[in-house]
Enzyme design. Sequence first.
Site, PDB file in Angstrom:
ATOM      1  N   ILE A 282       0.880  -1.169   0.000  1.00  0.00           N
ATOM      2  CA  ILE A 282       0.000   0.000   0.000  1.00  0.00           C
ATOM      3  C   ILE A 282       0.917   1.217   0.000  1.00  0.00           C
ATOM      4  O   ILE A 282       1.938   1.226   0.676  1.00  0.00           O
ATOM      5  CB  ILE A 282      -0.910   0.014   1.251  1.00  0.00           C
ATOM      6  N   ASP A 283       0.562   2.242  -0.779  1.00  0.00           N
ATOM      7  CA  ASP A 283       1.380   3.458  -0.817  1.00  0.00           C
ATOM      8  C   ASP A 283       1.618   3.994   0.591  1.00  0.00           C
ATOM      9  O   ASP A 283       0.767   3.850   1.481  1.00  0.00           O
ATOM     10  CB  ASP A 283       0.679   4.561  -1.631  1.00  0.00           C
ATOM     11  N   LYS A 284       2.740   4.649   0.777  1.00  0.00           N
ATOM     12  CA  LYS A 284       3.098   5.230   2.077  1.00  0.00           C
ATOM     13  C   LYS A 284       1.947   6.045   2.657  1.00  0.00           C
ATOM     14  O   LYS A 284       1.598   5.908   3.833  1.00  0.00           O
ATOM     15  CB  LYS A 284       4.336   6.111   1.922  1.00  0.00           C
TER      16      LYS A 284
ATOM     17  N   THR B  52      -1.245   5.995   1.927  1.00  0.00           N
ATOM     18  CA  THR B  52      -2.553   5.344   1.933  1.00  0.00           C
ATOM     19  C   THR B  52      -2.623   4.487   3.193  1.00  0.00           C
ATOM     20  O   THR B  52      -1.647   3.860   3.575  1.00  0.00           O
ATOM     21  CB  THR B  52      -2.733   4.460   0.679  1.00  0.00           C
TER      22      THR B  52
ATOM     23  N   ARG C 285      -5.717   5.743  -7.849  1.00  0.00           N
ATOM     24  CA  ARG C 285      -5.398   7.162  -8.031  1.00  0.00           C
ATOM     25  C   ARG C 285      -5.403   7.550  -9.515  1.00  0.00           C
ATOM     26  O   ARG C 285      -5.970   8.579  -9.901  1.00  0.00           O
ATOM     27  CB  ARG C 285      -4.051   7.469  -7.384  1.00  0.00           C
TER      28      ARG C 285
END
Length: 317
Positions: free
Chosen positions: A143-145, A147, A245
């Site tokens: 998961i993105d930093k 998010t 996104r």
Amino acid sequence: MSGGDTSIAIALDASHAGWRLDRALAAQVPSLSRERLKVLTKAGALTRDGKAVRDPATKVRGDERFLLAIPAPEPAHNEPQEIPLPIVFEDEHLLVVDKPAGLVVHPAAGNRDGTLVNALLHHCGGSLSGIGGVARPGIVHRIDKDTSGLLVVAKHDKAHEGLARQFAAHSIDRRYLAIVSGVPRQAEGIVDAPLARSPQNRKKIAIVKEGRGKRAVTHWKRLELLSDAALVECRLETGRTHQVRVHMASIGHPLVGDPVYGRGKSAHRKLLNQLDFKRQALHAAHLGFIHPVTKDRLSFDSALPSDMQLLFTALGV
């Protein structure tokens, strides 16, 4: 064997006659995945009567005796660190973490410590098996930093392989909650557009022509109408980097607060500053999968974190 190696004696019986060697080994050593056994065999770790057997496709007679040397896991050069981890489920095979926004998953340039991996190494201690021969947690997806939300982590090879197979088959149920800019006219929709690194900016992901990138499919549904914004649920059929996104931005509804893919409306920018909200409004809210060992169906939900809840409330119509 070198120091730190362990050995397993493996005895086949008549029921294995005619099987491939790797299949027979996997049946007798359920703690190791078939892929891992193939790698070990090809590396010369499997012996019969003192001689290495290196072909995992060899057909067996069914009465052979083998010795398998398993090398000690190599250090991953990541330091265990005591970082609070919201764990929603854990057993001896895997754990599910509710990752807070701002926590990086993997150590990398610029983020060598303070990551989810560092926290897992501390939390799991000696119970964490090597994944692919490396003493590190089995991060199956990321998961993105910036998010937040649910992430499953494998503790050993077999769990890692079983989860990875489900991700590859797109059978994992992953749903994100996002606050998007503008109100989608339709109640729901599907974005089916391949993604790849942007040729103009390697730090960004872009929609590319068919055949150039990886297929990416997002099913979205409008849940709540907000002030020139909306709360949407995005169900991932595939799981590509920055998928939600990029896909939502491509239909004219970038995520509120997204510093990369959304310009944002002036009224929203002012509100974000007031709330000190400095990330994309995206949360991995639901995760469902088949347990790779017990075969139970597992399902987890995570409520909106406090910062997104405040943003949601402030944007209420």
